[in-house]
Design an enzyme around this catalytic site. Structure first.
Site, mmCIF file in Angstrom:
data_model
loop_
_atom_site.group_PDB
_atom_site.id
_atom_site.type_symbol
_atom_site.label_atom_id
_atom_site.label_comp_id
_atom_site.label_asym_id
_atom_site.label_seq_id
_atom_site.Cartn_x
_atom_site.Cartn_y
_atom_site.Cartn_z
ATOM 1 N N CYS A 9 34.655 42.321 43.965
ATOM 2 C CA CYS A 9 35.487 41.796 43.041
ATOM 3 C C CYS A 9 36.569 41.136 42.169
ATOM 4 O O CYS A 9 36.533 40.179 42.606
ATOM 5 C CB CYS A 9 35.934 43.646 43.050
ATOM 6 S SG CYS A 9 37.949 44.391 44.427
ATOM 7 N N ASN A 12 40.355 41.844 45.020
ATOM 8 C CA ASN A 12 39.624 42.062 46.557
ATOM 9 C C ASN A 12 41.094 42.705 47.323
ATOM 10 O O ASN A 12 41.268 42.278 48.726
ATOM 11 C CB ASN A 12 39.314 40.566 47.270
ATOM 12 C CG ASN A 12 38.632 41.243 48.941
ATOM 13 O OD1 ASN A 12 38.964 40.215 49.504
ATOM 14 N ND2 ASN A 12 38.066 41.792 49.140
ATOM 15 N N CYS A 14 41.944 46.122 45.449
ATOM 16 C CA CYS A 14 41.578 47.370 45.141
ATOM 17 C C CYS A 14 39.606 48.233 45.599
ATOM 18 O O CYS A 14 39.633 48.680 46.703
ATOM 19 C CB CYS A 14 41.525 47.449 44.274
ATOM 20 S SG CYS A 14 43.224 47.165 43.752
ATOM 21 N N ARG A 15 38.555 47.482 44.718
ATOM 22 C CA ARG A 15 37.409 47.752 44.630
ATOM 23 C C ARG A 15 36.813 47.715 45.904
ATOM 24 O O ARG A 15 35.911 47.790 46.515
ATOM 25 C CB ARG A 15 36.849 47.805 43.216
ATOM 26 C CG ARG A 15 37.602 48.467 42.036
ATOM 27 C CD ARG A 15 36.888 48.030 41.108
ATOM 28 N NE ARG A 15 37.596 46.320 40.942
ATOM 29 C CZ ARG A 15 37.555 45.932 40.138
ATOM 30 N NH1 ARG A 15 36.796 46.009 38.792
ATOM 31 N NH2 ARG A 15 37.578 44.417 39.283
ATOM 32 N N SER A 16 37.008 46.333 46.085
ATOM 33 C CA SER A 16 35.652 46.058 46.599
ATOM 34 C C SER A 16 35.992 45.801 48.509
ATOM 35 O O SER A 16 35.383 46.246 49.694
ATOM 36 C CB SER A 16 35.369 44.033 46.886
ATOM 37 O OG SER A 16 36.530 43.283 46.882
ATOM 38 N N ASP A 127 38.480 48.894 37.355
ATOM 39 C CA ASP A 127 39.456 48.398 37.831
ATOM 40 C C ASP A 127 40.808 49.293 37.938
ATOM 41 O O ASP A 127 40.609 49.791 36.820
ATOM 42 C CB ASP A 127 39.577 47.027 37.137
ATOM 43 C CG ASP A 127 40.932 46.133 37.517
ATOM 44 O OD1 ASP A 127 41.678 46.543 38.743
ATOM 45 O OD2 ASP A 127 41.547 45.026 37.370
HETATM 46 P P1 4NP Z 1 40.317 44.205 42.255
HETATM 47 O O1 4NP Z 1 41.601 44.994 41.152
HETATM 48 O O2 4NP Z 1 39.584 43.395 41.851
HETATM 49 O O3 4NP Z 1 39.493 46.242 42.565
HETATM 50 O O4 4NP Z 1 41.563 44.260 43.677
HETATM 51 C C1 4NP Z 1 42.267 43.573 40.892
HETATM 52 C C2 4NP Z 1 43.919 43.799 41.806
HETATM 53 C C3 4NP Z 1 44.014 42.455 40.750
HETATM 54 C C4 4NP Z 1 44.600 42.053 40.299
HETATM 55 C C5 4NP Z 1 43.178 42.274 39.150
HETATM 56 C C6 4NP Z 1 42.098 43.396 39.368
HETATM 57 N N1 4NP Z 1 45.338 41.312 39.342
HETATM 58 O O5 4NP Z 1 45.195 40.921 38.556
HETATM 59 O O6 4NP Z 1 45.511 40.697 40.568
#
Ligand code: 4NP
Length: 161
Positions: A9, A12, A14-16, A127
Site C-alpha cells: 500500500c 505500509n 494500515c492496509r498492507s 485508504d
Molecule cells: P496505508 O495508509 O497506505 O494503508 O498504510 C496510509 C498511511 C499513511 C499515509 C498514507 C496512507 N501517509 O500519507 O502518511
C-alpha cells in the site's frame, strides 16, 4: 515451490500490514507455512520502522488478528524475492509498475480487487488513514475476503496471470 506474497500500500501502516496479518493467520490455521509466505511494504518510505497505525491494530485485534509488522519501503529486490506482488489500489499499482526492473517483474504485480469475491462494488482497498473507525472495519472486511480467495487459488496450484 513456496509462493511468496508481498502486499503493498502507500504507507505500509494500515492496509498492507492488515492484509499480511490476515493472510498469515489463514496460513497458520491451514498449516501451510511450508507452501506460502507473506510480507508487506509501502511505496512511500516516510513511516519506515513504525508499527502499524494503532487504529488498524485495534480493529484487527478485536477480530483476533495481531499486526506486528514494522513499516518498510518496497525496493527493487522485492521483485526477485517475491512471486506475487499485490497492490491495494491503483496508485500503488502504478508506483510498483514504474519500480519493476523488467517485464517479468511487472508480470508479478496484481491488484487486490482481483481477489475480491463477496464485495463486487469495490475496485480497490480504500485508504483508511483519514477515515473513522468504519474505514478500518471496511479494510478488514475486504482483506479477509480477498485473502481467502487468494490462498485457495494458491493451494489449488492455479497460476496467477
Ligand atoms: P496505508 O495508509 O497506505 O494503508 O498504510 C496510509 C498511511 C499513511 C499515509 C498514507 C496512507 N501517509 O500519507 O502518511
Amino acid at each position: 515451490m513456496k509462493q511468496r506474497i508481498l502486499f503493498v500500500c502507500l504507507g505500509n501502516i494500515c492496509r498492507s500490514p492488515a492484509a499480511e496479518a490476515v493472510m498469515q493467520q489463514l496460513i497458520d490455521r491451514r498449516g501451510v507455512g511450508d507452501r506460502v509466505a507473506v510480507d508487506s511494504a509501502g511505496t512511500y518510505g516516510g513511516h519506515a520502522g513504525d508499527r502499524a497505525d494503532s487504529r488498524m491494530r485495534r480493529a484487527a485485534s478485536a477480530r483476533g488478528i495481531e499486526i506486528t509488522h514494522r513499516s518498510r519501503q518496497v525496493r527493487e529486490e522485492d521483485f526477485e524475492r517475491f512471486d506475487i506482488i499485490v497492490a491495494m489500489d491503483d496508485n500503488n499499482y502504478e508506483s510498483l509498475f514504474r519500480l519493476a526492473p523488467h517485464r517479468d517483474a511487472q508480470m508479478k504485480i496484481f491488484r487486490f480487487r482481483e481477489f475480491l469475491t463477496n464485495h463486487p462494488d469495490w475496485s480497490y482497498i480504500p485508504d483508511p488513514y483519514y477515515e473513522g473507525h468504519e474505514g478500518f472495519e471496511l479494510v478488514l472486511d475486504l482483506v479477509e475476503d480477498g485473502c481467502q480467495t487468494m490462498l485457495d487459488k494458491i493451494l489449488r496450484g492455479e497460476k496467477f496471470e
